[in-house]
Scaffold this motif. Structure first.
Motif, PDB file in Angstrom:
ATOM      1  N   GLN A 275      40.272 -24.635  47.187  1.00  0.00           N
ATOM      2  CA  GLN A 275      38.987 -23.619  46.952  1.00  0.00           C
ATOM      3  C   GLN A 275      37.585 -24.276  47.055  1.00  0.00           C
ATOM      4  O   GLN A 275      36.753 -23.875  47.979  1.00  0.00           O
ATOM      5  CB  GLN A 275      39.279 -22.767  45.852  1.00  0.00           C
ATOM      6  CG  GLN A 275      38.073 -21.820  45.234  1.00  0.00           C
ATOM      7  CD  GLN A 275      38.096 -21.038  44.002  1.00  0.00           C
ATOM      8  OE1 GLN A 275      38.881 -19.945  43.790  1.00  0.00           O
ATOM      9  NE2 GLN A 275      37.832 -21.981  42.976  1.00  0.00           N
ATOM     10  N   LYS A 280      40.329 -21.338  51.570  1.00  0.00           N
ATOM     11  CA  LYS A 280      40.442 -20.242  51.167  1.00  0.00           C
ATOM     12  C   LYS A 280      42.061 -19.893  51.124  1.00  0.00           C
ATOM     13  O   LYS A 280      42.690 -19.425  50.110  1.00  0.00           O
ATOM     14  CB  LYS A 280      39.696 -19.056  51.432  1.00  0.00           C
ATOM     15  CG  LYS A 280      37.984 -19.275  51.164  1.00  0.00           C
ATOM     16  CD  LYS A 280      37.398 -17.932  51.681  1.00  0.00           C
ATOM     17  CE  LYS A 280      35.760 -18.284  51.495  1.00  0.00           C
ATOM     18  NZ  LYS A 280      34.912 -17.270  51.825  1.00  0.00           N
ATOM     19  N   ASP A 316      33.830 -14.348  47.175  1.00  0.00           N
ATOM     20  CA  ASP A 316      34.030 -13.855  48.589  1.00  0.00           C
ATOM     21  C   ASP A 316      33.509 -12.537  48.680  1.00  0.00           C
ATOM     22  O   ASP A 316      33.764 -12.087  49.764  1.00  0.00           O
ATOM     23  CB  ASP A 316      35.451 -14.269  48.783  1.00  0.00           C
ATOM     24  CG  ASP A 316      35.708 -15.670  48.896  1.00  0.00           C
ATOM     25  OD1 ASP A 316      35.025 -16.509  48.925  1.00  0.00           O
ATOM     26  OD2 ASP A 316      37.077 -15.934  48.703  1.00  0.00           O
TER      27      ASP A 316
END
Length: 474
Positions: A275, A280, A316
């Motif tokens: 991360q 991702k 995100d």
């Protein structure tokens, strides 16, 4: 005359030699019988004891063999016979050591074992083993006194290294902080596998990640495929933000270690590393594996993984997933508090700010969540009402609809007459009055009421310019 003298001496020496040889033969026969558990071992032991009753060294040797064979009664008997064979009696340090070992291994009184070792130390103060064994049994009674005993050993045996064994004692006692303090003084190059393992663990769990990495890398030089050293090197590199190095250890840990069964904690850390590197897809895959493995006995809890996942999706701007994972977090976290509830409201608020088409819906959900928080946690009733008003204002920026009026009035009702308001309460009250003042002046066309609110504000903050302006209007 000389010839007769030498002849007599020769006879005496021959007798001495034959006696010594007989003693040794009988002792060896008994030792072999103990080792092989021979049928006639009891007889051979008895003969050896009788022939060696003045040979303390031999009796201790036989006692050691019996101790290793778990015949503690016979071993103790040999130790006691050895004490009778020395002058002065009961001054045989090796016999005291043997008695200490027997009591330590099979007895129930750690203090008694420590007393035996203390006797060994008294009669042989230059032998470090007595101090070490005393410390190991006494650690259960007092780790700090055990450590003090090792300092005594250092005085008598200056070449002995006490830092590693002191650290080991504190690790066995569960005091990782004290263990780290001692291991940090030890020479990492002289530590064995167990010492390096403990040094790495106590360093990591006390937040000394550079030392945890140092110990782990030293361990990997000796044992390149060791999973414990590899995982602690991975964790420590992550904590030190050496992300590329941490990622390299992910591959090594999952693919190049022996007898390795990854845990939920391993996958969780791997997810955090990916991360932070912006990877991702890999991060979410590792989070999913962590959720598959986690259980009630896990070091990391399911709710902690879910909260991290929610935070990640929120970052995100994957709001729907952030909400889903946060709701799952709330469903499984024990002992929820008001901050937990507010966390969901904040996600709704950020969703509203980011997506105009969802604004009304998400503001409504945020307000509902704050109202729920006020009901579940009455101590937060004022704050919840204030936040509901703030949320309503996002749908009524100019205040002409008066959507926030009821909640700001609630704040006033709850705080206006409170005698011991703190700074945050004064701030909430001031801005609640500000809203009511503005609403009365602009939309209620009630200048007198607006001035009343202005006076209340200035009683809290005499320098508040908007209230001064309303007060001074003619």
């Amino acid at each position: 005359m000389k010839a007769i003298k030498y002849l007599v001496m020769g006879v005496l020496l021959a007798g001495f030699s034959s006696t010594a040889m007989a003693q040794e033969e009988e002792l060896n026969a008994a030792l072999q019988a103990v080792k092989s558990n021979a049928a006639n071992k009891a007889e051979l032991i008895k003969v050896a004891q009788k022939k060696n009753k003045k040979n303390a060294e031999g009796l201790v040797k036989l006692g050691r063999a019996l101790y290793e064979a778990k015949d503690t009664a016979a071993a103790s008997a040999c130790a006691n016979m050895a004490q009778q064979a020395v002058k002065p009696k009961f001054s045989c340090a090796p016999a005291w050591m043997l008695l200490g070992d027997i009591e330590s291994a099979y007895g129930t009184d750690g203090g008694k074992a420590a007393n035996y070792y203390n006797q060994a130390i008294h009669f042989d103060p230059k032998n470090p083993e007595g101090y070490k064994k005393w410390a190991m049994v006494y650690r259960k009674i007092s780790p700090s006194q055990a450590a003090a005993k090792l300092k005594e050993m250092k005085v008598q045996c200056p070449n002995e290294d006490i830092d590693a064994i002191t650290a080991h004692i504190y690790m066995l006692a569960g005091d990782e902080k004290k263990a780290y303090e001692s291991y940090s003084k030890a020479d990492v190059n002289k530590l064995d596998r167990g010492g390096l393992n403990e040094y790495a663990r106590c360093s990591y769990f006390t937040g000394h990640f550079a030392d945890a990495l140092k110990a782990s890398e030293a361990g990997l030089k000796l044992f390149p495929r060791n999973p414990t050293f590899t995982r602690l090197a991975m964790f420590s590199n992550y904590e030190l933000k050496n992300l590329d190095a941490a990622k390299a250890y992910i591959h090594k840990y999952f693919n190049e270690t022996d007898s390795m069964k990854p845990s939920e904690y391993d996958h969780f850390y791997a997810a955090l590393i990916h991360q932070d590197l912006g990877e991702k897809e890999n991060a979410y895959a590792q989070f999913d594996k962590a959720l598959e493995l986690v259980n009630d006995s896990s070091m990391i809890k399911r709710h902690a993984i879910l909260k991290t996942l929610s935070d990640s999706h929120l970052k995100d701007q994957s709001f729907e997933k952030a909400i889903k994972y946060y709701q799952d977090y709330l469903a499984c976290k024990p002992d929820l508090n008001s901050d937990d509830t507010e966390g969901l409201a904040k996600i709704y608020s950020k969703y509203a700010d980011a997506d105009e088409s969802k604004k009304t819906e998400m503001i409504g959900k945020a307000i509902a969540t704050y109202r729920e928080m006020g009901e579940k946690f009455p101590i937060q009733n004022v704050y919840a009402a204030y936040q509901c008003a703030t949320m309503s204002n996002k749908l009524d920026k100019n205040g002409e609809k008066g959507l926030a009026k009821a909640d700001f009035q609630k704040v006033v009702d709850l705080l206006a007459n409170k005698a011991d308001r703190d700074k945050s309460e004064n701030t909430m009250l001031k801005y609640s009055y500000h809203y009511l003042m503005t609403n009365a002046f602009l939309y209620g066309k009630n200048k007198a009421l607006a001035k009343e609110y202005a006076d209340k504000i200035l009683a809290i903050d005499p320098e508040y310019a908007p209230a001064q302006q309303i007060r001074d209007i003619k």
